[in-house]
Design a protein around this motif. Structure first.
Motif, PDB file in Angstrom:
ATOM      1  N   UNK A  40      68.401  28.682  21.920  1.00 34.78           N
ATOM      2  CA  UNK A  40      68.872  27.633  22.822  1.00 34.78           C
ATOM      3  C   UNK A  40      67.865  26.499  22.964  1.00 34.78           C
ATOM      4  N   UNK A  41      66.584  26.827  22.842  1.00 40.66           N
ATOM      5  CA  UNK A  41      65.555  25.793  22.920  1.00 40.66           C
ATOM      6  C   UNK A  41      65.435  24.999  21.626  1.00 40.66           C
ATOM      7  N   UNK A  42      66.041  25.507  20.573  1.00 37.13           N
ATOM      8  CA  UNK A  42      66.035  24.779  19.305  1.00 37.13           C
ATOM      9  C   UNK A  42      65.023  25.259  18.299  1.00 37.13           C
ATOM     10  N   UNK A  43      64.381  26.389  18.559  1.00 42.12           N
ATOM     11  CA  UNK A  43      63.430  26.933  17.590  1.00 42.12           C
ATOM     12  C   UNK A  43      64.159  27.724  16.510  1.00 42.12           C
ATOM     13  N   UNK A  44      63.833  27.538  15.238  1.00 36.21           N
ATOM     14  CA  UNK A  44      64.373  28.425  14.204  1.00 36.21           C
ATOM     15  C   UNK A  44      63.929  29.859  14.502  1.00 36.21           C
ATOM     16  N   UNK A  45      64.880  30.762  14.661  1.00 34.45           N
ATOM     17  CA  UNK A  45      64.552  32.122  15.082  1.00 34.45           C
ATOM     18  C   UNK A  45      65.377  33.127  14.305  1.00 34.45           C
ATOM     19  N   UNK A  46      64.831  34.335  14.170  1.00 37.53           N
ATOM     20  CA  UNK A  46      65.525  35.449  13.532  1.00 37.53           C
ATOM     21  C   UNK A  46      65.351  36.680  14.408  1.00 37.53           C
ATOM     22  N   UNK A  47      66.346  37.563  14.366  1.00 38.27           N
ATOM     23  CA  UNK A  47      66.295  38.798  15.145  1.00 38.27           C
ATOM     24  C   UNK A  47      66.173  39.970  14.191  1.00 38.27           C
ATOM     25  N   UNK A 253      54.831  26.507  18.952  1.00 35.31           N
ATOM     26  CA  UNK A 253      55.300  26.015  17.654  1.00 35.31           C
ATOM     27  C   UNK A 253      55.351  24.493  17.644  1.00 35.31           C
ATOM     28  N   UNK A 254      55.825  23.890  18.752  1.00 34.94           N
ATOM     29  CA  UNK A 254      55.900  22.431  18.830  1.00 34.94           C
ATOM     30  C   UNK A 254      54.521  21.793  18.763  1.00 34.94           C
ATOM     31  N   UNK A 255      53.503  22.515  19.218  1.00 31.69           N
ATOM     32  CA  UNK A 255      52.122  22.013  19.194  1.00 31.69           C
ATOM     33  C   UNK A 255      51.384  22.440  17.927  1.00 31.69           C
ATOM     34  N   UNK A 256      52.081  23.075  17.010  1.00 32.90           N
ATOM     35  CA  UNK A 256      51.475  23.614  15.799  1.00 32.90           C
ATOM     36  C   UNK A 256      50.292  24.509  16.163  1.00 32.90           C
ATOM     37  N   UNK A 257      50.524  25.373  17.169  1.00 35.09           N
ATOM     38  CA  UNK A 257      49.454  26.216  17.694  1.00 35.09           C
ATOM     39  C   UNK A 257      49.757  27.699  17.551  1.00 35.09           C
ATOM     40  N   UNK A 258      50.531  28.062  16.539  1.00 37.86           N
ATOM     41  CA  UNK A 258      50.837  29.472  16.310  1.00 37.86           C
ATOM     42  C   UNK A 258      49.759  30.108  15.433  1.00 37.86           C
ATOM     43  N   UNK A 259      48.555  30.098  15.956  1.00 41.50           N
ATOM     44  CA  UNK A 259      47.436  30.823  15.350  1.00 41.50           C
ATOM     45  C   UNK A 259      46.455  31.121  16.462  1.00 41.50           C
ATOM     46  N   UNK A 260      45.662  32.167  16.279  1.00 41.82           N
ATOM     47  CA  UNK A 260      44.701  32.539  17.311  1.00 41.82           C
ATOM     48  C   UNK A 260      43.697  31.417  17.552  1.00 41.82           C
ATOM     49  N   UNK A 261      43.300  30.732  16.488  1.00 38.73           N
ATOM     50  CA  UNK A 261      42.324  29.660  16.624  1.00 38.73           C
ATOM     51  C   UNK A 261      42.897  28.482  17.405  1.00 38.73           C
ATOM     52  N   UNK A 262      44.123  28.081  17.069  1.00 34.63           N
ATOM     53  CA  UNK A 262      44.748  26.966  17.772  1.00 34.63           C
ATOM     54  C   UNK A 262      45.036  27.318  19.220  1.00 34.63           C
TER      55      UNK A 262
END
Length: 301
Positions: A40-47, A253-262
């Motif tokens: 619903x937020x618009x993120x590409x997602x899989x279950x 994801x929007x902030x390109x921060x999907x990493x431990x460092x980010x």
């Protein structure tokens, strides 16, 4: 792609008061709600789960498809769908009793690979308790972390399903080296008996604790960041924590921060924006009955 791994079930929600109030079936399960919220937020997602072929299972998959969530990683089985009977308190808080013996989601097996383009995987709730599926989800978590994939964990404690609390607490600690982001409620934190600082030292780059209407706090190696809750007339809190999960992952994801460092480098302004967005999203969910997370347009501005 953000993959959500865990159970899908049917919540039976009372529509009235008393032990014999009519029960309304609602689509649910912590990971399932998180996947719907991401869509619903618009993120590409899989279950990634195991779902029954029964009518409830078909309804669960239909909503995922309608929300734009990829269901190609969903396993199927002839066993029935898990049922969770909700009891809603005067303050809107929900408690659950579960019917889980012999249900489809317990027989989940770890896939050989994640969907192409996977940037993060989210885990939590009953799926990490009920065997033999719990060991399969644990295997997937450890494999994803070993491949450098961002992992999120919300234990979402359901104490009535945990036969040996001390064994579960030990198992929870064993997951932390494989976790990038740990999110849990204040009540869950008290039940687990640890502290954010202890959990950070074990592996996660950040720990986010939700405190209902009092807001959210993120703990990192560099400090603590808190935002207040959004004031709203609460109908019930079903799905609020799952919405927070989705909002955090969507915002990262929007902030390109999907990493431990980010994640560790977000800083005060980044955390204020991320936590504030999650608080607004959860407030919308609390303002309506059942797990009905917001769409992106409801959070604009």
């Amino acid at each position: 792609m953000i993959v959500v791994a865990g159970e899908a079930l049917i919540d039976l929600v009372p529509r009235g008061t008393g032990a014999l109030a009519a029960l309304q079936p609602a689509l649910g399960g912590g990971p399932y709600n998180t996947a719907v919220a991401l869509g619903r937020l618009g993120s590409p997602a899989a279950f990634c789960s195991r779902v029954s072929y029964d009518a409830f299972g078909e309804a669960l998959l239909d909503r995922l498809r309608e929300t734009g969530v990829d269901v190609s990683s969903v396993q199927r089985g002839a066993e029935p769908t898990t049922l969770a009977v909700a009891t809603v308190g005067a303050d809107g808080s929900a408690a659950y009793s579960f019917y889980v013996d012999g249900t489809a989601d317990r027989l989940f097996t770890a896939p050989s690979a994640l969907p192409p383009g996977t940037r993060a995987v989210s885990f939590g709730t009953c799926s990490l308790v009920l065997e033999p599926g719990a060991s399969a989800y644990e295997e997937l978590m450890r494999a994803a972390a070993a491949q450098g994939v961002f992992t999120a964990l919300d234990p979402n404690i359901r104490a009535g399903l945990i036969p040996d609390a001390d064994a579960y607490r030990a198992r929870f600690k064993s997951w932390l080296p494989s976790v990038s982001l740990l999110k849990l409620s204040e009540e869950d934190a008290q039940w687990l008996g640890g502290t954010p600082q202890e959990w950070l030292a074990a592996g996660p780059a950040a720990v986010v604790i939700t405190r209902g209407g009092d807001g959210l706090t993120a703990f990192t190696a560099d400090g603590e960041y808190t935002v207040p809750g959004e004031r709203v007339e609460v109908v019930d809190t079903i799905g609020a924590g799952d919405t927070v999960n989705a909002a955090l992952l969507h915002g990262l994801a929007a902030r390109d921060a999907l990493s431990a460092q980010a994640l560790a480098a977000l800083g005060p302004e980044g955390w204020a924006g991320l936590l504030g967005f999650a608080a607004r999203a959860a407030a919308v969910t609390c303002s309506r009955a059942g797990a009905e997370p917001p769409y992106a347009h409801e959070l604009e501005g």
